[in-house]
Design an enzyme around this catalytic site. Structure first.
Site, PDB file in Angstrom:
ATOM      1  N   ASP A  77       0.862  -1.182   0.000  1.00  0.00           N
ATOM      2  CA  ASP A  77       0.000   0.000   0.000  1.00  0.00           C
ATOM      3  C   ASP A  77       0.896   1.228   0.000  1.00  0.00           C
ATOM      4  O   ASP A  77       2.099   1.136  -0.245  1.00  0.00           O
ATOM      5  CB  ASP A  77      -0.941  -0.006   1.215  1.00  0.00           C
ATOM      6  CG  ASP A  77      -2.287   0.632   0.896  1.00  0.00           C
ATOM      7  OD1 ASP A  77      -2.319   1.860   0.685  1.00  0.00           O
ATOM      8  OD2 ASP A  77      -3.303  -0.087   0.842  1.00  0.00           O
TER       9      ASP A  77
ATOM     10  N   HIS B 236      -2.599   3.732  -4.569  1.00  0.00           N
ATOM     11  CA  HIS B 236      -1.973   3.276  -3.315  1.00  0.00           C
ATOM     12  C   HIS B 236      -0.559   2.780  -3.587  1.00  0.00           C
ATOM     13  O   HIS B 236      -0.158   1.701  -3.133  1.00  0.00           O
ATOM     14  CB  HIS B 236      -2.822   2.200  -2.651  1.00  0.00           C
ATOM     15  CG  HIS B 236      -4.083   2.725  -2.030  1.00  0.00           C
ATOM     16  ND1 HIS B 236      -4.080   3.539  -0.916  1.00  0.00           N
ATOM     17  CD2 HIS B 236      -5.380   2.577  -2.383  1.00  0.00           C
ATOM     18  CE1 HIS B 236      -5.330   3.858  -0.598  1.00  0.00           C
ATOM     19  NE2 HIS B 236      -6.139   3.296  -1.485  1.00  0.00           N
TER      20      HIS B 236
ATOM     21  N   GLU C  74      -9.398   3.570  -5.373  1.00  0.00           N
ATOM     22  CA  GLU C  74      -8.936   4.890  -4.915  1.00  0.00           C
ATOM     23  C   GLU C  74      -7.687   5.374  -5.662  1.00  0.00           C
ATOM     24  O   GLU C  74      -6.659   5.680  -5.053  1.00  0.00           O
ATOM     25  CB  GLU C  74      -8.680   4.847  -3.405  1.00  0.00           C
ATOM     26  CG  GLU C  74      -9.938   4.558  -2.602  1.00  0.00           C
ATOM     27  CD  GLU C  74      -9.705   4.514  -1.106  1.00  0.00           C
ATOM     28  OE1 GLU C  74     -10.616   4.886  -0.348  1.00  0.00           O
ATOM     29  OE2 GLU C  74      -8.607   4.099  -0.674  1.00  0.00           O
TER      30      GLU C  74
END
Length: 512
Positions: A193, A244, A309
């Site tokens: 991440d 990410h 995202e």
């Protein structure tokens, strides 16, 4: 503390009366078997038992499963012989699927039918029929029951993020063991991440600057995968892309749209704009090399590539990304992300694997063979199911176990049931700072997750779940010295008192 009240049916929220199985008196097994009938009698075990196999046929895995039950039961009774017959049948081909099993406990003995996975799950149910404490005369009593069981969903998952806070191999194994005890069969391992990537041999700097703990060596990963296989848990690794990616671009700045020597590993939580550049070939070379290192370690058919995202800010400004959009005739940056995902899917398909992605991979067009994890509610999952793609429901409002406990879990039922393959709960580790906190966020919600994933709606009994079975399993947690959230007693509602409303003569009265 509602766990299993609300259910979805054809996309609508319904309050369902769960009064099935009132006659069955299943006081201990979670998840509830789909057929369970007790006759009120019991089988007493006064000494050591030995399991025999019908027709002397078994596999190495089946023998190990039998030994698990034999060893645990024998550890609880005196060291003398017991006149109890225990017979495992692994040759019955009439079972519905590989996870199905049958148990018959009579005054004569214990008779179990199942192969490999099914036999393993039968033993988990048998272990949950054992009392938490021996009687005064060191005898074990098991209820005489007939059980015929198989799972509602083939995918029953739990995700753990180890990039925000690291958890040791011992903790991972313990989590897998807990999962298998409650018949969960897929461990989604979130390895990379913004905060860290695992230390890959080809890219050692991927781990540099990690402020949140350690990493897993290849040998440790192999050991964990083998341990999971022994517990019939499949491990799905996740390598986040294209978003990410802050840890990756901090280690290898050329992978970003606008490389900078000032990139640093992120030490906060959120969504960040420096993502993998979709316009550079070296991005895809890097990610394919990472996958080449991952694939031999994980036999899972599915590899999770994230897809969630991913801000498009830098892509809109990046000459390389805009060139890629123009050359491919793409409409916008959403279609550029779709190109990114489809390209990585094609690479994985060529290597005999399939992809999982979060529901954002629907934007710009879904990759041909992708499976979708629907986390932003249910609409993404329903959309993917209508396109005939496999779907795992993991809606944030109900099964994000890093959120505060107290919300009810919602059932993933919809008009596209054929493509809803299962459910998963997620544990993001921003605030999971220790194994104790991990357990606290897991329990008792894990019990409800297991029941949703395994037990058909018509076979659930909410009062039995809350009043009979949960206390048995909370007692187990006490014996194991695990931290857990004490559930609110059934029928009690949390109420906040506003002090300003109780002034002067309006103060509530309290008995002395």
């Amino acid at each position: 503390y509602n766990l299993l009240i609300h259910y979805h049916s054809c996309g609508c929220c319904l309050l369902e009366q769960i009064n099935a199985q009132e006659h069955t008196t299943n006081n201990t097994i979670i998840p509830a078997p789909n057929f369970h009938k007790a006759n009120g009698d019991s089988l007493t075990v006064k000494g050591q038992i030995r399991i025999k196999f019908e027709k002397q046929k078994w596999t190495a895995k089946e023998l190990k499963t039998a030994q698990i039950f034999e060893n645990i039961l024998n550890s609880k009774v005196p060291n003398k012989g017991a006149d109890v017959k225990i017979l495992f049948n692994t040759t019955d081909n009439t079972l519905a699927n590989k996870e199905s099993y049958k148990i018959s406990i009579t005054s004569k003995g214990i008779f179990v039918t199942g192969q490999e996975e099914g036999l393993f799950y039968a033993v988990q149910s048998l272990l949950q029929l054992l009392p938490n404490h021996l009687s005064g005369n060191n005898e074990l009593k098991l209820p005489c029951v007939e059980i015929e069981d198989q799972p509602r969903y083939s995918y029953r998952g739990l995700q753990l993020d180890v990039s925000r806070h690291f958890f040791s191999t011992a903790v991972i194994k313990d989590l897998i063991s807990q999962m298998s005890y409650y018949k969960l069969n897929n461990f989604h391992w979130h390895l990379t991440d913004d905060q860290v990537g695992n230390k890959f041999e080809r890219f050692p700097r991927f781990f540099d600057g990690n402020p949140y703990g350690g990493f897993y060596t290849q040998e440790e990963i192999k050991d964990i995968v083998q341990y999971a296989q022994e517990h019939y848990v499949n491990i799905i690794p996740e390598i986040e892309m294209p978003g990410h990616a802050s840890a990756a671009v901090a280690a290898y700045p050329n992978l970003a749209c606008f490389p900078s020597p000032d990139f640093k590993v992120i030490e906060s939580w959120g969504v960040f704009e420096d993502v993998f550049c979709a316009g550079k070939e070296e991005t895809f070379v890097f990610l394919q090399d990472v996958l080449d290192e991952i694939l031999p370690l994980f036999p899972s058919t599915y590899i999770h590539i994230g897809g969630d995202e991913c801000p498009k800010t830098k892509w809109k400004q990046c000459p390389n990304c805009q060139k890629r959009i123009k050359e491919l005739g793409l409409k916008d940056e959403h279609e550029l992300q779709s190109y990114f995902v489809k390209r990585m899917e094609k690479y994985l398909n060529a290597n005999g694997r399939q992809i999982f992605g979060w529901d954002e991979i629907l934007e710009g067009g879904l990759a041909p063979n992708a499976a979708v994890m629907s986390w932003r509610g249910e609409s993404g999952g329903i959309s993917a199911a209508k396109q005939k793609h496999p779907v795992i429901m993991t809606p944030e409002d109900y099964v994000y176990f890093d959120h505060n406990q107290g919300y009810s879990l919602q059932e993933p039922l919809s008009v596209e049931q054929l493509y809803i393959k299962g459910v998963q709960a997620n544990l993001w580790s921003e605030y999971l700072t220790s194994p104790a906190k991990l357990n606290y966020m897991l329990y008792p919600r894990l019990f409800a997750l297991a029941e949703i994933a395994w037990t058909k709606t018509e076979n659930k009994n909410y009062n039995n779940f809350m009043l009979d079975r949960i206390p048995y399993h909370l007692e187990k947690l006490e014996i194991q010295k695990r931290l857990y959230k004490v559930p609110t007693p059934l029928g009690i509602e949390d109420t906040a008192l506003i002090a300003s409303k109780y002034l002067g003569n309006n103060l509530p009265s309290f008995d002395a």
